[in-house]
Design an enzyme around this catalytic site. Structure first.
Site, short mmCIF file in Angstrom:
data_model
loop_
_atom_site.label_atom_id
_atom_site.label_comp_id
_atom_site.label_asym_id
_atom_site.label_seq_id
_atom_site.Cartn_x
_atom_site.Cartn_y
_atom_site.Cartn_z
N ASP A 116 50.92 42.46 16.00
CA ASP A 116 52.30 42.51 15.52
C ASP A 116 52.76 41.40 15.00
O ASP A 116 53.69 41.32 13.97
CB ASP A 116 53.19 42.21 16.88
N ASP A 134 51.28 42.22 10.95
CA ASP A 134 51.84 43.60 10.31
C ASP A 134 52.89 43.07 9.06
O ASP A 134 52.66 43.36 7.89
CB ASP A 134 52.12 44.63 11.12
N ASP A 138 58.32 48.81 12.72
CA ASP A 138 57.90 47.88 13.43
C ASP A 138 58.85 47.38 14.61
O ASP A 138 58.32 47.17 15.65
CB ASP A 138 57.63 46.69 12.37
N ASP A 155 57.95 48.02 18.50
CA ASP A 155 57.92 46.59 19.30
C ASP A 155 58.54 46.90 20.70
O ASP A 155 57.94 46.26 21.57
CB ASP A 155 58.38 45.48 18.56
#
Length: 410
Positions: free
Chosen positions: A127, A130, A148, A152
């Protein structure tokens, strides 16, 4: 060898095997980051500190200072360059992070805490990468940013849902649910603030810290259990429990910090709670409550033991005396109100009666949980009612300043 791998996959490990399976990923990461730390310190002395604009924009916290964050970002750069060189799309790294987090949740639900903890940490590293990969390769898009942010939330929820399943018959379930709610509220308040044009980055626990502290405590907890209860098929995982409790407390605190900060910035006076002992401060209101409660309790004891009154009558009279003391202290010292006293008495009586009902009802509801002690229930409800009901109404409803007189026209 194939049999050993199969036993590891199925969790058929001895105490030594559980310790080794928890330690070897840590040793690999520790070797990489310790060597990198030495190199970074030399670089910092010669060239100066590394600066990452995204890290600086997010700010630091008590649990992870800016120096630590910048060092971590610098350490990830070789991995970032390698992944960028491979040409793997940033969105693929995002979905990989989700898959690893789901694997972490399933692992801890099945009791494989070491595997789950390390999977969660690697999901966090993905994470971290990215968005930077997207910006480095010039492929950043609003779609990728939305993907994203949404994934998450699924990643954060996955491991906590797995932990909730593992602790479904324990009090730790309650702490896990609090951590889950807090982990979702922290980014939500920030996103809401940004949509209103107000950056909200304060708080003691941001996402980097959540992943690091929860992942490490979960991953290393089998070591402690192998030493304490080597033959327990369902160990309590004490280190993981500590991480969950810390996460529950810190995420809720961060969410509340951001909540009150945002509402205060938007001009929400009722939500600006001054923690000091200054005028109108919540500190003075709390002191007044403590003094009044002490006088209430002492008067009840005196009336029962020395005046011979029955306890219920002494309790009623003590409540009246404590309420009167609380009213006088708040009117004169806490809020310095100069409005007419008559309306204030009636409003104070209303707040006190509703507060009594909320306290009694709250304790009754919490005691539906058979494992919860009544004393803890009393304190939890009392604190919640004080912050959410008593203090705001005392300040903005009961002890309001007198309205200025209108000028007389001649």
């Amino acid at each position: 060898m194939p049999e050993e791998i199969l036993n590891w996959m199925l969790g058929r490990l001895s105490s030594t095997g559980r310790i080794i399976s928890a330690l070897w990923p840590m040793l690999l990461l520790a070797g990489y980051f310790v060597i990198g730390l030495l190199v970074y310190v030399i670089r910092w002395k010669v060239v100066g500190p590394y600066r990452d604009e995204e890290i600086e924009s997010r700010g630091s916290t008590v649990l992870a200072g800016m120096w630590f964050r910048q060092w971590f970002a610098w350490m990830i750069r070789p991995i970032l360059r390698f992944v960028s060189w491979t040409g793997i799309p940033a969105n693929a790294i995002t979905t990989l992070s989700l898959l690893l987090a789901i694997g972490a949740g399933v692992s801890v639900a099945a009791g494989r805490f070491s595997l789950g903890g390390w999977l969660y940490i690697f999901a966090g590293i993905c994470d971290f990468l990215d968005g930077r990969i997207a910006r480095t390769t010039g492929t950043a898009t609003p779609t990728g940013s939305a993907l994203d942010s949404i994934l998450d939330r699924y990643s954060d929820s996955a491991i906590l849902v797995g932990l909730a399943w593992y602790y479904r018959d324990s009090w730790v379930l309650f702490a896990t649910l609090l951590a889950l709610v807090g982990s979702l509220l922290v980014p939500y308040v920030r996103a809401k603030g940004e949509s209103l044009g107000i950056p909200v980055t304060i708080g003691v626990m941001q996402r980097v810290e959540r992943i690091a502290y929860l992942g490490i405590t979960v991953a290393l907890s089998p070591i402690l259990e192998a030493l304490l209860v080597p033959n327990d098929p369902h160990p309590p995982h004490r280190l993981a429990m500590a991480g969950i409790v810390m996460l529950a407390f810190s995420t809720q605190l961060t969410a509340l910090q951001r909540f009150f900060y945002l509402l205060g910035e938007l001009g929400g006076k009722p939500f600006r709670m001054r923690a000091s002992l200054g005028r109108n401060g919540i500190g003075r209101n709390a002191v007044a409550s403590v003094i009044a409660t002490g006088i209430d309790f002492a008067s009840v004891v005196l009336m029962v033991q020395h005046a011979g009154l029955v306890p219920w009558l002494a309790t009623a009279l003590g409540c009246l005396l404590g309420g009167a003391v609380n009213f006088v202290i708040n009117r004169i010292w806490t809020f310095g109100s100069d409005a007419q006293i008559g309306p204030q008495i009636w409003r104070y009586a209303f707040v006190s009666l509703t507060s009594m009902a909320l306290n009694a009802g709250g304790v009754a509801v919490l005691l539906l949980l058979p494992a919860l002690d009544y004393r803890l229930s009393w304190w939890l409800v009392r604190i919640a009612v004080f912050f959410a009901w008593n203090y705001p109404l005392h300040r903005d409803y009961v002890f309001i300043p007198a309205e200025p007189e209108s000028p007389v026209s001649v």
